[in-house]
Design an enzyme around this catalytic site. Sequence first.
Site, mmCIF file in Angstrom:
data_model
loop_
_atom_site.group_PDB
_atom_site.id
_atom_site.type_symbol
_atom_site.label_atom_id
_atom_site.label_comp_id
_atom_site.label_asym_id
_atom_site.label_seq_id
_atom_site.Cartn_x
_atom_site.Cartn_y
_atom_site.Cartn_z
ATOM 1 N N ASP A 152 0.858 -1.181 0.000
ATOM 2 C CA ASP A 152 0.000 0.000 0.000
ATOM 3 C C ASP A 152 0.895 1.232 0.000
ATOM 4 O OD1 ASP A 152 -2.135 -1.727 0.347
ATOM 5 O OD2 ASP A 152 -2.936 -0.707 2.113
ATOM 6 N N HIS A 158 4.660 -7.688 -0.319
ATOM 7 C CA HIS A 158 4.218 -8.898 -1.009
ATOM 8 C C HIS A 158 4.873 -9.013 -2.382
ATOM 9 C CE1 HIS A 158 0.713 -9.737 1.792
ATOM 10 N NE2 HIS A 158 1.074 -8.517 2.139
ATOM 11 N N SER A 214 8.243 3.711 4.913
ATOM 12 C CA SER A 214 9.470 3.596 4.129
ATOM 13 C C SER A 214 9.148 3.542 2.645
ATOM 14 C CB SER A 214 10.285 2.377 4.562
ATOM 15 O OG SER A 214 11.617 2.515 4.132
#
Length: 288
Positions: free
Chosen positions: A92, A149, A252
Site C-alpha cells: 500500500d 508482497h 518507508s
Amino acid sequence: MRLTDFFKVIPQYVLPQHLLSKGMHWLMHIRQPWIKNTTIKLMTKAYKINVSEAESEHFDHYPHFNAFFTRALKPELRPIDENDQAWCSPVDGVISQSQAIQGHHLIQAKCHDYTLEALLGGDIEYAKTFVNGDSCVIYLSPQDYHRVHMPANGKLLSMTYVPGDLFAVNPATVRNVDGLFARNERLVIRFENELGPFCLIMVGAIFVGSMETVWQGKITPDYLPTLQHWDYQNDEQHFRKGEEIGRFNMGSTVILLSPNGKMPGLGEIAPNTPIQMGQLLAQYSKNE
C-alpha cells in the site's frame, strides 16, 4: 531549497539516525499493556490509521505496537490481480516516481539522480540487467499497511543488505538529499520467473525500527557496517504473486526494477498515484 524543506531536511544531517531508529525499535516492542495500548491509540489518531481494515480490530490482540503496525488485513480487502501477464503492487502506498531508466541513471528529483550500480550496492554486473529498463518507487506513509508482497510469481535468487544512512524518505527529503535511495540502508532482493529477472528493493529510513523477510527473519537492527549477501539459488524458494515476503516497521519505500522492454508500463505511471497491495501495477510487454 524551500524554507519548510530546510527545517525538515537539514537537522537529519546531524541527528543520530541509527540511534534514534534503535530507540524506536525498542519503544515499538514494549509489552506493558497501558503503554502499548496508549501508543496504539495515539498513533492511530495521529496518522488516521483505518483500524477497521485490520484482521483484528482489538488493541489487546497485539502484544506490542510493532505487532499492530505490521498487522494483517482482512484478506478480502486486498484482492490480488489475477492477470498472469502483469505485476500487482507489492505494498500500500503512493507511487512517488515512475520512470524509464536512462542508461544507468535514475532521476530522483530535479538536479538529483543516482546510478543503478549505486542503488544495487555496487554490483556492476547485476546493474547491467536493468540498463534502459523501467522502475517504480512506492512510498509508504505511517498510516499504510506495512507488509511487503510479491508483485509476480518468482523464484528467490539472492538478497544483499547494503548499509547506509537513514534519512527520511518523505517528499521534502527526496527533493533535497542527493542520491537518497542509493545512500540509505536497503535490502536488494533478486528474483526471476519464466519472463525474466526482476528486483525489489526495501529502503530503510529514520525511525524504521526494523526490516525483515520471511526467509531470513529480522535483518535490522542491528545495523551492520558492511554488505551482507545471501545466496538462495539452490534453495528453490518460490513465491506466488501476492504472497507476503517481508515487513517494515514505520513508513518507508519499495523500489521495483524491470529489464529493458519487459514492462514499459512500469515507468509510465503518473506520479502521486495512490495504490493498494494487490492492485494492477503494470503489464508485461505483449512481445513477451
